[in-house]
Scaffold this motif. Structure first.
Motif, mmCIF file in Angstrom:
data_model
loop_
_atom_site.group_PDB
_atom_site.id
_atom_site.type_symbol
_atom_site.label_atom_id
_atom_site.label_comp_id
_atom_site.label_asym_id
_atom_site.label_seq_id
_atom_site.Cartn_x
_atom_site.Cartn_y
_atom_site.Cartn_z
ATOM 1 N N GLN A 19 0.830 -1.207 0.000
ATOM 2 C CA GLN A 19 0.000 0.000 0.000
ATOM 3 C C GLN A 19 0.865 1.258 0.000
ATOM 4 O O GLN A 19 0.595 2.204 -0.740
ATOM 5 C CB GLN A 19 -0.946 0.007 1.209
ATOM 6 N N ASN A 20 1.897 1.248 0.818
ATOM 7 C CA ASN A 20 2.801 2.406 0.873
ATOM 8 C C ASN A 20 3.526 2.604 -0.447
ATOM 9 O O ASN A 20 3.683 3.734 -0.930
ATOM 10 C CB ASN A 20 3.800 2.255 2.022
ATOM 11 N N ALA A 21 3.964 1.506 -1.058
ATOM 12 C CA ALA A 21 4.643 1.596 -2.349
ATOM 13 C C ALA A 21 3.676 2.120 -3.413
ATOM 14 O O ALA A 21 4.047 2.961 -4.236
ATOM 15 C CB ALA A 21 5.190 0.230 -2.749
ATOM 16 N N ILE A 25 4.046 5.507 -5.645
ATOM 17 C CA ILE A 25 4.013 5.486 -7.109
ATOM 18 C C ILE A 25 2.992 6.497 -7.620
ATOM 19 O O ILE A 25 3.270 7.252 -8.560
ATOM 20 C CB ILE A 25 3.694 4.064 -7.622
ATOM 21 N N VAL A 26 1.822 6.534 -7.009
ATOM 22 C CA VAL A 26 0.772 7.468 -7.426
ATOM 23 C C VAL A 26 1.220 8.908 -7.190
ATOM 24 O O VAL A 26 1.064 9.772 -8.061
ATOM 25 C CB VAL A 26 -0.556 7.170 -6.696
ATOM 26 N N GLN A 27 1.799 9.180 -6.034
ATOM 27 C CA GLN A 27 2.268 10.537 -5.734
ATOM 28 C C GLN A 27 3.334 10.972 -6.739
ATOM 29 O O GLN A 27 3.327 12.117 -7.207
ATOM 30 C CB GLN A 27 2.828 10.611 -4.313
ATOM 31 N N THR A 28 4.243 10.075 -7.073
ATOM 32 C CA THR A 28 5.297 10.393 -8.038
ATOM 33 C C THR A 28 4.699 10.663 -9.414
ATOM 34 O O THR A 28 5.090 11.621 -10.090
ATOM 35 C CB THR A 28 6.316 9.236 -8.115
#
Length: 68
Positions: A19-21, A25-28
């Motif tokens: 979930q954190n990864a 990825i979405v934020q990036t």
């Protein structure tokens, strides 16, 4: 089995990591998209300003008070 404070054991810990990864990825991806749009807008503005400058140099555009 050694469990550190605040960490969930086994599959639950893996799920949290996934979930954190995924969030990262979405934020990036969002950040990159915003930066790309910003760059494109800046390039468009430069082209528009350049076009207006060329038109002014060629006398195609005049100031408002000169049109009266």
């Amino acid at each position: 089995c050694l469990v550190l404070t605040g960490e969930k054991p086994g599959p639950e810990q893996d799920e949290v990591k996934l979930q954190n990864a995924s969030k990262q990825i979405v934020q990036t991806a969002i950040l990159q998209a915003v930066q790309q749009v910003s760059r494109e807008n800046q390039q468009k503005e430069k082209r528009t300003n350049s076009s207006v400058s060329l038109q002014l140099e060629r006398g195609k555009l005049t100031k408002k008070h000169e049109k009266k």
